[in-house]
Design an enzyme around this catalytic site. Sequence first.
Site, short mmCIF file in Angstrom:
data_model
loop_
_atom_site.label_atom_id
_atom_site.label_comp_id
_atom_site.label_asym_id
_atom_site.label_seq_id
_atom_site.Cartn_x
_atom_site.Cartn_y
_atom_site.Cartn_z
CE LYS A 223 -3.73 -2.38 2.45
NZ LYS A 223 -4.40 -2.58 3.76
N GLY A 314 -12.63 -4.50 5.65
CA GLY A 314 -14.02 -4.92 5.66
C GLY A 314 -14.56 -5.03 4.25
#
Length: 336
Positions: A223, A314
């Site tokens: 990331k 999530g």
Amino acid sequence: MKEITLSIFGFGNVGRATARVLLEKTGFFRKKYGLSFKVLSVADTSGLVWLPEGIDLREALLVKENFGRLSAWTNDYEVYNMKPGEAIEEVNPDIVVDVTNDANAFPWHLRAIRNGSALVTSNKPPLAFHYSELVGEAERRGIPYLFEATVMAGTPVIALLRENLLGDRVESIEAVLNATTTFILSRMEEGKTFEEALREAQSLGMAERDPSGDVLGIDAGYKATILHCVAFHPMTFGEAEVRGIDGITPELVREATSHGKTIRLVATVERGKVKVEPREIPLESPLAVSSNENVALIKTDLLGELLVKGAGAGPRETASGVVSDIVKAGLVLREA
């Protein structure tokens, strides 16, 4: 009304969450954007289901949730055993959606772009290793290649850097980008050992059976590398300096707590440099996040400090970023 066709690769948690959002918001997309999305094919590791008239996503969800694999879906549908690159050329969708964890997806991402399909992805390795080739090819062809959900799930840090701060010179980014390590470190502050906290994370589905990608800092490194590519210039994950939390002991956690600090896995991104390491940070620091929150502190020459904070994990949160990119790509294609 412009109809946009999709092929979805990956029908795990994020793929299914994406399908649910597409179903739930059909009317919203039609009314607000003048877009209608038709899913031509859906694929998981068991096979690809393809129907030129469009897949029934409700039925796809039922099959996957009841049988665990799309290859069990035989009623009115044929299951194909095609590699993604072959499927992209056969199905020929307007947008390819990659929500897999395929670390070797670079060749078929490139194939999709060259085939004329826009591409939306949450899959990090292709960009962490091949950002320059993929984004460069898409830009040369004028084709959307969008990847908001690769960093901070649906929290729009990529769009902020790529589309909004165009007059600013980014000076640095400090960020906490991996929710699993935050969860483990938080549980260790409550008295659990590293192993106990990891097992709890695995039982809750926050950590994989093989947790090395998270605890060794690889996920955060991917990331951070992508953030560097967007904010500064292309580099690869191999150039990043990455250390995870596997060496953090209860003693180190207690010592930090006694000093009014907390330990978090922090990514530092500066021009030509990406470093990921566990660091002691003050409790009042914006980097002292908890639960599944991610945070990025962006410093620029004009704006000064900008804090971006939100859910970093999530299925539904990640689907927010994926679907936002699908709509963006659809709007570009509508005007083409």
